[in-house]
Enzyme design. Sequence first.
Site, short mmCIF file in Angstrom:
data_model
loop_
_atom_site.label_atom_id
_atom_site.label_comp_id
_atom_site.label_asym_id
_atom_site.label_seq_id
_atom_site.Cartn_x
_atom_site.Cartn_y
_atom_site.Cartn_z
N CYS A 55 0.83 -1.21 0.00
CA CYS A 55 0.00 0.00 0.00
C CYS A 55 0.87 1.26 0.00
O CYS A 55 2.09 1.18 0.13
CB CYS A 55 -0.90 0.00 1.23
SG CYS A 55 0.03 0.13 2.76
N ALA A 58 3.19 1.61 2.89
CA ALA A 58 4.36 0.74 2.77
C ALA A 58 5.44 1.42 1.92
O ALA A 58 6.63 1.37 2.25
CB ALA A 58 3.97 -0.60 2.16
N ARG A 89 11.73 -5.30 6.29
CA ARG A 89 12.54 -4.92 5.12
C ARG A 89 13.96 -4.78 5.65
O ARG A 89 14.21 -3.99 6.54
CB ARG A 89 12.03 -3.61 4.53
CG ARG A 89 12.71 -3.23 3.21
CD ARG A 89 11.83 -2.20 2.52
NE ARG A 89 12.39 -1.67 1.30
CZ ARG A 89 13.14 -0.57 1.25
NH1 ARG A 89 13.46 0.08 2.35
NH2 ARG A 89 13.57 -0.11 0.08
N HIS A 187 6.00 6.11 -2.58
CA HIS A 187 7.32 6.60 -2.99
C HIS A 187 7.21 8.06 -3.41
O HIS A 187 8.00 8.91 -3.02
CB HIS A 187 7.87 5.84 -4.21
CG HIS A 187 7.97 4.36 -4.03
ND1 HIS A 187 7.83 3.49 -5.09
CD2 HIS A 187 8.21 3.59 -2.95
CE1 HIS A 187 7.99 2.24 -4.65
NE2 HIS A 187 8.21 2.28 -3.36
FE1 CFM Z 1 13.01 -0.08 -5.70
FE2 CFM Z 1 12.38 -2.38 -5.97
FE3 CFM Z 1 11.03 -0.73 -4.32
FE4 CFM Z 1 13.55 -1.51 -3.73
FE5 CFM Z 1 12.53 -3.43 -2.09
FE6 CFM Z 1 11.40 -4.22 -4.35
FE7 CFM Z 1 10.01 -2.66 -2.72
MO1 CFM Z 1 10.54 -5.11 -2.04
S1 CFM Z 1 14.35 -1.81 -5.67
S2 CFM Z 1 12.60 0.39 -3.61
S3 CFM Z 1 14.42 -2.35 -1.95
S4 CFM Z 1 11.11 -0.80 -6.45
S5 CFM Z 1 12.60 -5.29 -3.00
S6 CFM Z 1 11.96 -4.36 -6.54
S7 CFM Z 1 9.35 -4.31 -3.82
S8 CFM Z 1 10.82 -3.17 -0.84
S9 CFM Z 1 9.19 -0.71 -3.11
#
Ligand code: CFM
Length: 537
Positions: A55, A58, A89, A187
């Site tokens: 979500c 997260a 994480r 993000h």
């Molecule tokens: Fe970038 Fe990723 Fe992500 Fe990531 Fe991660 Fe991820 Fe994630 Mo899991 S590199 S930041 S450190 S998009 S592994 S493939 S899904 S936490 S939001």
Amino acid sequence: MAVTEKELEVLFAKMPSKVQKNRRKHILIKNGEVENPEIEANTRTIPGIITNRGCAYAGCKGVVLGPIKDMVHITHGPIGCAYYTWGTRRNKAKTGEHVKNFVNYSFSTDMQEKDIVFGGEKKLAAMIDEVVEILKPNAITISATCPVGLIGDDINAVAREAQKRHGIQVLAFSCEGYKGVSQSAGHHIANNSFVESVIGQGDMEEPPSKFSINLLGEYNIGGDGWEVERILKEIGYNVISVMTGDGSWEKMRNAHVAELNLVQCHRSINYIAEKIETKYGIPWLKVNFIGIEATIKSLRDMALYFDDPELTRKTEEVIAREVARVQPVIDQYAKICQNKTAFCFVGGSRGHHFQGLFRELGIETILAGYEFAHRDDYEGRAVIPSIKPDADSKNIPDLHVEPDLKRFHLRMSPEKLEELKKKIPINDYPGMNIDMKEGHIIVDDLNHFETDEFIKLLKPDIFSSGIKDKYVVQKMGIPAKQLHSYDYSGPYAGFNGAVNFARDVSMGFASPTWNFITPPWQNTPVLTGEMNEGGDK
Ligand code: CFM
């Protein structure tokens, strides 16, 4: 091994027609005739379908904010959201003398029924007071969870007041889980606030030394960032800040003085890279430190950017020494991995990044995709202008920035930069699709049903994904290597990381465990029968 259009049709035929219509747009077979086919991404998952997505909270608190160690990250909400994001994480962070590190803690206002009914603002303010008194962090973040948005707590007002009271920065993030279709929204929310309120707030006017860079989109999972920093420092780079693995608020404030931004994970941080370019004139370079070849290419691209004979010499020296050290070890493991196939399905970047490392071991990725990436992560940034915003994406404001009159300056002449762009990916990411081979499958937002079906069709030797699907896959007798948390291992980045990965993957293949597992479909009697639609015949 590849899937034919016909086999794909059989798979689609098992879905209800509404689902079928939707999922057809998210699944592609790489076909040489269409170099860069369009895929639908960053749209809502149909309710009821089991996917791996997270979500907005997260993505904001868990991914971008969480690894910053000198801030306290408060989750405002009932206890579940904070509890389930506590330590899961594996973004590691170093502690030392005079280093504030709160990464191992989890902070929550633990809202109760009475707070939901009467509001939780007072509780949040009291918690900030307590945090400042006990821990004295450099700054504080507040992340909103779903109920906070529903009851309308004004977290921005609470943050403003607390900032005045304590004289430290308190940032509020309206990252309620429902704010977007996945963690990707989170993000973006976190990126916006850092550009507005943190980056560029420090006093530095000049980089402290030559070859100063920021490393963006590296979260130090299993120590990845440390391995990358080790290599960069040895070559002679000065890493001003890492966003955000083992990161610090204090360092991020001076990120504006760097000469170059490196972008490892494009999906989670491209907004910051782009806005810093506009505001301070720092170009960004897409790098990938997963895999030996990709690491070497990234280091050489950086050397081309700085165009300094000594730096180039040192780059080649480090590459030669590191390859001579690790390659013989990797070659041993590669013998176990030869001619194997993999599924590589991760969140937003790793579905692409790990394919090269697999290939170096002799493993071909036959299915890949992302949980929540956007079309540009598949098709390249050139498609960005043609992506139509929808109601969900409009939910997140697109931050408008202007050049900072005092601090903006070009790092090199526009002509030279244009020349460089022809050779290295400056301000650009060409996406995953161009690296996929003919006949291989690209899936966006893979779901449980499709996972089962594609495994039966393609019988991969290894499945790389996350905690949510790994056990199901293992019970089918297929080794699963988590590429989110790396299980308990890592780093997997850089030269040392490639060795660790080769070891772990070959251990997966060589384990005798798989001989004791019979896939369920081998034992289940397959009953056949006919529907009697005619009644009591
Ligand atoms: Fe970038 Fe990723 Fe992500 Fe990531 Fe991660 Fe991820 Fe994630 Mo899991 S590199 S930041 S450190 S998009 S592994 S493939 S899904 S936490 S939001």
